[in-house]
Design a protein around this motif. Structure first.
Motif, mmCIF file in Angstrom:
data_model
loop_
_atom_site.group_PDB
_atom_site.id
_atom_site.type_symbol
_atom_site.label_atom_id
_atom_site.label_comp_id
_atom_site.label_asym_id
_atom_site.label_seq_id
_atom_site.Cartn_x
_atom_site.Cartn_y
_atom_site.Cartn_z
ATOM 1 N N ARG A 1 5.366 -9.927 35.876
ATOM 2 C CA ARG A 1 5.672 -8.544 36.477
ATOM 3 C C ARG A 1 4.385 -7.966 37.884
ATOM 4 O O ARG A 1 4.788 -6.896 37.981
ATOM 5 C CB ARG A 1 4.871 -7.671 35.358
ATOM 6 C CG ARG A 1 5.087 -5.419 35.423
ATOM 7 C CD ARG A 1 6.805 -5.140 35.815
ATOM 8 N NE ARG A 1 6.009 -3.845 36.268
ATOM 9 C CZ ARG A 1 6.751 -3.254 37.217
ATOM 10 N NH1 ARG A 1 7.027 -3.957 38.424
ATOM 11 N NH2 ARG A 1 6.629 -2.181 37.770
ATOM 12 N N ALA A 2 3.531 -8.583 38.069
ATOM 13 C CA ALA A 2 2.753 -8.539 39.223
ATOM 14 C C ALA A 2 2.927 -8.766 39.984
ATOM 15 O O ALA A 2 3.053 -8.450 41.352
ATOM 16 C CB ALA A 2 1.210 -9.667 38.626
ATOM 17 N N GLN A 3 3.707 -10.194 40.053
ATOM 18 C CA GLN A 3 4.892 -11.288 40.923
ATOM 19 C C GLN A 3 6.208 -9.945 40.975
ATOM 20 O O GLN A 3 5.685 -9.740 42.828
ATOM 21 C CB GLN A 3 5.527 -11.682 40.698
ATOM 22 C CG GLN A 3 4.625 -13.190 40.049
ATOM 23 C CD GLN A 3 5.112 -14.373 39.520
ATOM 24 O OE1 GLN A 3 6.282 -14.737 39.871
ATOM 25 N NE2 GLN A 3 4.575 -15.496 39.146
ATOM 26 N N GLN A 4 6.050 -8.948 40.546
ATOM 27 C CA GLN A 4 7.531 -8.088 41.203
ATOM 28 C C GLN A 4 6.947 -6.816 41.803
ATOM 29 O O GLN A 4 7.061 -6.697 43.249
ATOM 30 C CB GLN A 4 7.998 -7.149 39.830
ATOM 31 C CG GLN A 4 8.954 -8.554 39.038
ATOM 32 C CD GLN A 4 9.169 -7.671 38.245
ATOM 33 O OE1 GLN A 4 9.168 -6.591 37.242
ATOM 34 N NE2 GLN A 4 10.203 -8.349 37.200
ATOM 35 N N ASP A 5 5.564 -6.314 41.302
ATOM 36 C CA ASP A 5 4.945 -5.633 42.066
ATOM 37 C C ASP A 5 4.003 -6.280 43.884
ATOM 38 O O ASP A 5 4.274 -5.308 44.706
ATOM 39 C CB ASP A 5 2.761 -5.339 41.079
ATOM 40 C CG ASP A 5 3.711 -4.300 39.526
ATOM 41 O OD1 ASP A 5 3.977 -3.973 40.045
ATOM 42 O OD2 ASP A 5 2.814 -5.118 39.117
ATOM 43 N N ILE A 6 4.069 -7.210 43.545
ATOM 44 C CA ILE A 6 3.867 -7.173 45.409
ATOM 45 C C ILE A 6 4.806 -7.429 46.247
ATOM 46 O O ILE A 6 4.423 -7.831 46.817
ATOM 47 C CB ILE A 6 2.618 -9.170 44.548
ATOM 48 C CG1 ILE A 6 2.342 -9.100 43.956
ATOM 49 C CG2 ILE A 6 2.948 -9.977 46.096
ATOM 50 C CD1 ILE A 6 1.298 -10.617 43.940
ATOM 51 N N ARG A 7 5.691 -8.482 45.273
ATOM 52 C CA ARG A 7 7.277 -8.346 45.989
ATOM 53 C C ARG A 7 7.237 -6.744 46.881
ATOM 54 O O ARG A 7 7.673 -6.596 47.549
ATOM 55 C CB ARG A 7 8.265 -8.563 44.846
ATOM 56 C CG ARG A 7 7.982 -10.415 44.929
ATOM 57 C CD ARG A 7 9.541 -10.802 44.816
ATOM 58 N NE ARG A 7 10.068 -10.554 43.330
ATOM 59 C CZ ARG A 7 9.394 -11.441 42.666
ATOM 60 N NH1 ARG A 7 8.956 -11.817 42.989
ATOM 61 N NH2 ARG A 7 9.911 -10.427 40.958
ATOM 62 N N GLN A 8 6.930 -5.613 45.826
ATOM 63 C CA GLN A 8 7.608 -3.871 46.145
ATOM 64 C C GLN A 8 6.314 -3.777 47.317
ATOM 65 O O GLN A 8 6.876 -3.450 48.531
ATOM 66 C CB GLN A 8 7.619 -3.523 44.683
ATOM 67 C CG GLN A 8 8.609 -3.769 43.713
ATOM 68 C CD GLN A 8 7.943 -2.628 42.505
ATOM 69 O OE1 GLN A 8 7.099 -2.631 42.370
ATOM 70 N NE2 GLN A 8 9.005 -2.846 41.418
ATOM 71 N N ALA A 9 5.156 -4.413 47.040
ATOM 72 C CA ALA A 9 4.343 -4.013 47.680
ATOM 73 C C ALA A 9 4.114 -4.419 48.910
ATOM 74 O O ALA A 9 3.951 -3.580 50.376
ATOM 75 C CB ALA A 9 2.894 -4.457 47.610
ATOM 76 N N ARG B 1 -10.249 -19.573 34.071
ATOM 77 C CA ARG B 1 -8.496 -19.125 34.558
ATOM 78 C C ARG B 1 -9.156 -17.587 33.950
ATOM 79 O O ARG B 1 -9.368 -17.077 33.362
ATOM 80 C CB ARG B 1 -7.499 -19.206 33.314
ATOM 81 C CG ARG B 1 -6.872 -20.863 32.547
ATOM 82 C CD ARG B 1 -6.049 -20.946 32.017
ATOM 83 N NE ARG B 1 -6.325 -20.738 30.778
ATOM 84 C CZ ARG B 1 -6.115 -21.520 29.430
ATOM 85 N NH1 ARG B 1 -5.682 -22.172 29.675
ATOM 86 N NH2 ARG B 1 -6.743 -20.735 28.619
ATOM 87 N N ILE B 2 -8.460 -16.849 35.477
ATOM 88 C CA ILE B 2 -7.576 -15.383 35.939
ATOM 89 C C ILE B 2 -6.071 -15.417 35.624
ATOM 90 O O ILE B 2 -4.810 -15.896 36.462
ATOM 91 C CB ILE B 2 -8.012 -15.395 36.639
ATOM 92 C CG1 ILE B 2 -9.468 -15.673 37.548
ATOM 93 C CG2 ILE B 2 -7.550 -13.836 37.468
ATOM 94 C CD1 ILE B 2 -9.618 -15.750 38.957
ATOM 95 N N ALA B 3 -5.923 -13.994 35.003
ATOM 96 C CA ALA B 3 -4.407 -13.856 34.499
ATOM 97 C C ALA B 3 -4.397 -12.255 35.784
ATOM 98 O O ALA B 3 -4.802 -11.424 34.546
ATOM 99 C CB ALA B 3 -4.038 -13.909 32.863
ATOM 100 N N VAL B 4 -3.785 -12.285 36.203
ATOM 101 C CA VAL B 4 -3.549 -11.394 36.972
ATOM 102 C C VAL B 4 -1.987 -10.500 36.696
ATOM 103 O O VAL B 4 -1.268 -10.779 36.090
ATOM 104 C CB VAL B 4 -2.727 -11.482 38.847
ATOM 105 C CG1 VAL B 4 -2.081 -10.277 39.113
ATOM 106 C CG2 VAL B 4 -3.798 -11.983 39.543
ATOM 107 N N ILE B 5 -2.804 -9.216 35.820
ATOM 108 C CA ILE B 5 -1.388 -8.923 35.113
ATOM 109 C C ILE B 5 -0.237 -7.957 35.859
ATOM 110 O O ILE B 5 0.507 -7.593 35.649
ATOM 111 C CB ILE B 5 -2.343 -7.741 34.003
ATOM 112 C CG1 ILE B 5 -3.248 -8.652 33.313
ATOM 113 C CG2 ILE B 5 -1.398 -7.259 32.924
ATOM 114 C CD1 ILE B 5 -2.710 -9.488 32.074
#
Length: 97
Positions: A12-20, A81-85
């Protein structure tokens, strides 16, 4: 120097980044949009070095503001570890992180 944290970006965060990216890099946005998108990516990568720098917010996750956007993430200190949500844009509904 301390060992860096591993960074995982949720789907979902990857989708957010693509939208940005689509918004900031649209025709006519010029160098300013490109620079803003670049700073968002840099902020994501910077989490690897200092993820505890940003506070825990209302949703129980750390929140890293950058360029009007907000990166929501969790840190597993033991596993380093870091998890970007999510990566929310300005004025975006944040009722479901």
């Amino acid at each position: 120097m301390a060992r860096r944290y591993a960074l995982r970006i949720a789907t979902r965060a990857q989708q957010d980044i693509r939208q940005a990216k689509a918004w900031l890099m649209q025709p006519g946005s010029g160098l300013r949009g490109s620079a803003r998108y670049s700073r968002i990516n840099r902020a994501l990568l910077d989490l690897k070095d200092a993820p505890l720098r940003w506070p825990v917010g209302d949703y129980g996750m750390r929140e890293r503001p950058v360029e009007g956007h907000c990166i929501f993430y969790q840190v597993d200190e033991a596993a380093r570890r870091i998890a970007v949500i999510r990566v929310y844009g300005p004025f975006q509904d944040r009722s479901e992180p």
